[in-house]
Design an enzyme around this catalytic site. Sequence first.
Site, PDB file in Angstrom:
ATOM      1  N   ARG A 257      35.119 -25.474   3.395  1.00 25.70           N
ATOM      2  CA  ARG A 257      35.166 -24.443   2.459  1.00 25.70           C
ATOM      3  C   ARG A 257      33.865 -23.173   2.847  1.00 25.70           C
ATOM      4  O   ARG A 257      32.792 -23.587   2.474  1.00 25.70           O
ATOM      5  CB  ARG A 257      35.153 -24.816   1.105  1.00 25.70           C
ATOM      6  CG  ARG A 257      35.111 -23.295   0.163  1.00 25.70           C
ATOM      7  CD  ARG A 257      35.466 -23.385  -1.388  1.00 25.70           C
ATOM      8  NE  ARG A 257      34.437 -24.316  -2.142  1.00 25.70           N
ATOM      9  CZ  ARG A 257      34.475 -24.660  -3.428  1.00 25.70           C
ATOM     10  NH1 ARG A 257      35.684 -24.073  -4.040  1.00 25.70           N
ATOM     11  NH2 ARG A 257      33.747 -25.199  -3.956  1.00 25.70           N
TER      12      ARG A 257
ATOM     13  N   ASP B 106      28.490 -26.801 -10.635  1.00 26.62           N
ATOM     14  CA  ASP B 106      28.205 -26.016  -9.314  1.00 26.62           C
ATOM     15  C   ASP B 106      28.275 -24.643  -9.790  1.00 26.62           C
ATOM     16  O   ASP B 106      28.222 -24.518 -11.118  1.00 26.62           O
ATOM     17  CB  ASP B 106      29.160 -26.217  -8.346  1.00 26.62           C
ATOM     18  CG  ASP B 106      30.675 -25.832  -8.800  1.00 26.62           C
ATOM     19  OD1 ASP B 106      31.031 -25.124  -9.729  1.00 26.62           O
ATOM     20  OD2 ASP B 106      31.844 -26.078  -8.035  1.00 26.62           O
TER      21      ASP B 106
END
Length: 525
Positions: free
Chosen positions: A157, A441
């Site tokens: 990613r 996150d």
Amino acid sequence: MEITGPMLDRFDEILTPEAQAFVAALQREFDARRLELLEARQTRQAELSAGAMLDFLPETKEVREGEWQVAAPAPGLEDRRVEITGPVDKKMTINALNSGAKVWLADFEDANSPLWENCVSGHINLRDALDRAIDFESGGKTYALRPDDELATIVVRPRGWHLDEKHAQVDGRPVAAALFDFGLYFFHCAQRQLDKGKGPYFYLPKIESHLEARLWNDVFTRAQELLGIPHGTIRATVLIETYPAAFEMEEILYELRDHSAGLNAGRWDYLFSVIKKFRTRGREFLLPERNAVTMTAPFMRAYTELLVRTCHKRGAHAIGGMAAFIPSRRDPEVNAVALEKVRADKTRESGDGFDGSWVAHPDLVPVCREVFDGVLGSRPNQLDRLREDVSVSAGELLAVSETPGEITEAGLRNNVDVGLRYLAAWMGGQGAAAIHNLMEDAATAEISRSQIWQWIHNDIELADTGARVTKDLVERIIAEELAEIAQEPGHDEGLYAQATALFKEVALDDDFAEFLTLPAYAQMP
């Protein structure tokens, strides 16, 4: 490409002249379009703030009604019943690949603090892993890779279109972080992956329109041409984690169809995007506190049902959301309750037709696998479940006001606590932070600060105390939470001072920061 970051140990193996030239070629060809698309985001935001509403696009009706399919699943991506996510540090690289998951989302984005050292060393770790030249020692324990046929498939990613990599410039401008991350991995690892019988695969974050997916597709086509890699070798799964993207799922698949590997329900960023896009629209788009918003909320149910229906209609995988719980070896009661919630979440997803789902910790892989095994058996996926019973309207996707739940002082305190702790970790170089048995996150920090901003601007009264959420109240709670945190071992006063100033800026300023990572990154060395 001009490199302004320090050339640390082994960085010259990644930042070779040839790799730099490759990234520079992509930057020169595509950055102007990226900047135009970012400007289009601002235009759309202004329209929404002025009263416009999201809807399915009339100009792409032919795409939604047309007969087409995405490419067949690529080698190593046929079976995705369990995917583990995590940053690209050395220990996580080994543990994720060894975890028993089918896929590892190797994350340069929300689970990675974008220190220069983290970003470049991550590429060293990925290349070393493919060369089987990676190991790690900690606490007297040695970590090493299992045989190749037992390892998860790597899916990288890169960072989103909105971010720059300030330590690399081309023609006097910062390189797009997305092109920097994608380009370095593709240049060094595409052929390595092909030699192992797989390919260069990606997760694409923060996309807001099919035109942004079209840009990625053109980048993929050009990158394959430049390195002589066959067209369609790259495969990408798009995270549907912005509110506008939920109305363009079919179009996004269509733009990437030769390179598409499906869609993912990125639920935490999706909630953040709901707040961000309609933050000026009053209580119609007001969410209760974060922990009260479940996947059974009507607007979230509509989003996931539509995602599965859309993917399977087009032959694409539908991947479920994150189980962020971190098992505790010291508290079996907490584990039992949390694991039951994880099991229920994965049972719902597998029953809805998802082909797999995400976990944040290796200890959750067996739970997720067991649930999906029960539905899939020996089949690699359930693409044959077309979910033709599903029909979702724009109104159902927009039904935020039907979300049950309250806003309490405990919820406000949790948002403050998580926001402060996460930002301190992020500024210290740690992008995936264990906070209260959850792997947090950047997405969850975004929810925390944006909810506080929204509550302040809507004169919200807390359900349990009756107090109105004001800047003064939040400032007092920040001070109280900081006092508690300061008593903990390992407390870093400097990092928390930085985190506090940043949190106040993105949660309390009248001007809403589009992403908290933008001002945070500006403060990084």
